[in-house]
Design a protein around this motif. Structure first.
Motif, short mmCIF file in Angstrom:
data_model
loop_
_atom_site.label_atom_id
_atom_site.label_comp_id
_atom_site.label_asym_id
_atom_site.label_seq_id
_atom_site.Cartn_x
_atom_site.Cartn_y
_atom_site.Cartn_z
N GLY A 44 0.82 -1.20 0.00
CA GLY A 44 0.00 0.00 0.00
C GLY A 44 0.86 1.25 0.00
O GLY A 44 2.07 1.21 0.18
N LYS A 45 0.20 2.39 -0.18
CA LYS A 45 0.92 3.65 -0.22
C LYS A 45 1.51 4.00 1.14
O LYS A 45 2.47 4.77 1.23
N VAL A 66 7.81 -5.32 2.43
CA VAL A 66 6.58 -4.62 2.05
C VAL A 66 6.79 -3.96 0.70
O VAL A 66 7.93 -3.67 0.29
N VAL A 67 5.69 -3.71 -0.02
CA VAL A 67 5.76 -3.07 -1.33
C VAL A 67 4.90 -1.80 -1.28
O VAL A 67 3.78 -1.81 -0.78
N LEU A 116 0.68 -5.45 6.95
CA LEU A 116 0.44 -4.01 6.97
C LEU A 116 -0.20 -3.62 5.64
O LEU A 116 0.43 -3.64 4.59
N ILE A 117 -1.49 -3.26 5.72
CA ILE A 117 -2.26 -3.03 4.49
C ILE A 117 -2.83 -1.62 4.47
O ILE A 117 -3.42 -1.16 5.46
N ILE A 194 -10.40 -3.45 1.20
CA ILE A 194 -9.14 -2.71 1.29
C ILE A 194 -8.01 -3.56 0.72
O ILE A 194 -7.72 -4.66 1.20
N ALA A 195 -7.38 -3.05 -0.34
CA ALA A 195 -6.31 -3.79 -1.04
C ALA A 195 -6.75 -5.17 -1.49
O ALA A 195 -5.95 -6.09 -1.59
N SER A 196 -8.04 -5.32 -1.74
CA SER A 196 -8.61 -6.61 -2.18
C SER A 196 -8.47 -7.71 -1.14
O SER A 196 -8.43 -8.90 -1.49
#
Length: 421
Positions: A44-45, A66-67, A116-117, A194-196
């Motif tokens: 996530g951002k 994390v990405v 962490l989303i 949220i974020a699928s």
């Protein structure tokens, strides 16, 4: 009433963003360390900022990956940060998703996966289902973005073309404990959207995903359509035993951001009214409703007298028909300005709390009573700009863009209409 309405609007926007910064909202939700390993993953951002907050407050050992979106990296020591593309996924996102899935496989019952989303995670976790390519997912994403599909529809389709979304990440981590910390950027704060929902059960089906493509007339790429038609591997559903040890905690959400902005207004002597934190629909149509409420305040002092501010959140959509640069917040503002037609004492700000409206490096913009007059003096036709979906171009020429840079959080859109006394 403050002397500078624009400054007050920006203070409210900044307060909304600050309420959702990971350094503030994440630490109280951290669990006790497990007996086994702690593996941190996320997307996530806000993922990088969340990872740093975990590192700064975690008492034991940890590792992870994390990405986040390009330009959203922050320095970390033990959790690797990878940057990838958003809103259309790229190879870096696919490789990161593949590595994240590999990190949670083979864990035991004494281990903890801390996930962490935040908003943007769906495009960033771009791991196609078997038989599909990244190109297939990119094409579907672009088609859904252009046709005006809402976030729930987009994510339903994404889940059923993915090897990691819709609960599949959590299923791969079983039997480890999975704790997901969420920053909501979706109307209704549904963890499955949220974020699928990579770590929560998925109530949607292949049949629903097919219906969404039919609704918008999307029939390419054929590989993606045929995958949905085959419906060979449904996502984990509520009650799936692989997700029995999964927990989610909402650490930031649009309503809390609006409440933070409302508190700033009260201090300034301005009465706030929160119209809703989950408003959806075409940006220009939502703008017409907001303009109608503003006119009611101007004419009748209802639903509250001036000075007041109308606050709302959620996620509108733009069906792109013109050749402009889009942006749902600037489209809302441009439609609002046209509808209000220079009504005296009315100012507005709309922006995305992640600092990026659409694909532009601008959070949004501001409107004032003289917006249309200033545009006309420069030879700019507001109605023509709206018809061309060129809100960013319009406000950029006026010098009214709101620029924050990457905020490293995301609780969706923020809208404030300030009606001076």
């Amino acid at each position: 009433m403050p002397a500078d309405p624009r400054a007050l609007l920006r203070q409210m926007f900044d307060a909304a963003i600050a309420s959702a910064l990971p350094a503030q909202c994440l630490p109280p939700h951290l669990p006790a360390p497990p007996r086994g390993r702690t593996v941190v993953v996320g997307a996530g951002k806000a993922a990088a900022a969340m990872a740093r907050a975990v590192e700064e407050h975690w008492p034991g050992e940890l590792e992870g990956l994390v990405v986040t979106r390009y330009g959203h990296r922050v320095a970390t020591r033990r959790i690797e940060v990878v940057e990838a593309a958003h809103p259309v996924p790229d190879l870096a996102g696919r490789e990161a998703a593949e590595r994240i899935l590999a990190k949670v496989r083979g864990l035991g019952a004494d281990d903890l996966v801390l996930c962490l989303i935040s908003g943007g995670g769906s495009a960033l976790l771009a791991l196609p289902a078997p038989g599909l390519t990244l190109h297939d997912k990119q094409a579907i994403n672009r088609a859904l973005l252009r046709c005006g599909a809402n976030i729930g529809e987009m994510n339903c389709v994404r889940k059923h073309l993915s090897a990691i979304k819709g609960g599949r990440l959590a299923a791969a981590a079983a039997p480890a404990q999975v704790l997901t910390l969420l920053i909501s950027d979706v109307p209704g704060d549904d963890p499955a959207v949220i974020a699928s929902g990579p770590t929560v059960p998925d109530p949607t089906t292949f049949a629903e995903a097919r219906a969404i493509l039919r609704k918008y007339g999307i029939d390419e790429p054929r590989a993606a359509v045929e995958h949905l038609e085959a419906a060979m591997d449904e996502t984990p559903k509520p009650g799936d035993p692989r997700l029995a040890r999964c927990e989610t905690r909402m650490i930031a959400a649009p309503q809390r951001a609006l409440e933070a902005a409302a508190a700033v207004a009260r201090v300034a002597g301005v009465a706030p009214l929160i119209l809703g934190d989950a408003l959806e629909g075409e940006s220009r149509e939502v703008a017409l409703v907001h303009a109608g409420i503003a006119r009611q305040v101007l004419r009748h002092g209802q639903p509250l007298p001036r000075p007041c501010v109308l606050l709302s959140g959620g996620e509108t959509t733009v069906t792109v028909r013109g050749s402009g640069r889009g942006g749902r917040n600037v489209e809302f503002l441009l439609a609002l300005a046209v509808a209000l037609d220079g009504a005296p004492g009315v100012y507005a700000l709309a922006g995305d709390t992640d600092g990026i409206d659409g694909a532009e490096e601008r959070a949004g913009a501001m409107v004032a009573p003289d917006t249309l007059a200033r545009a006309a003096a420069l030879g700019i036709d507001a109605k023509a700009a709206l018809a061309d979906n060129d809100g960013h171009g319009f406000f950029e020429k006026l010098g009214d863009a709101v620029i924050t840079g990457p905020t490293l959080t995301n609780v969706n859109d923020f809208r404030a209409i300030l009606l001076a006394a």
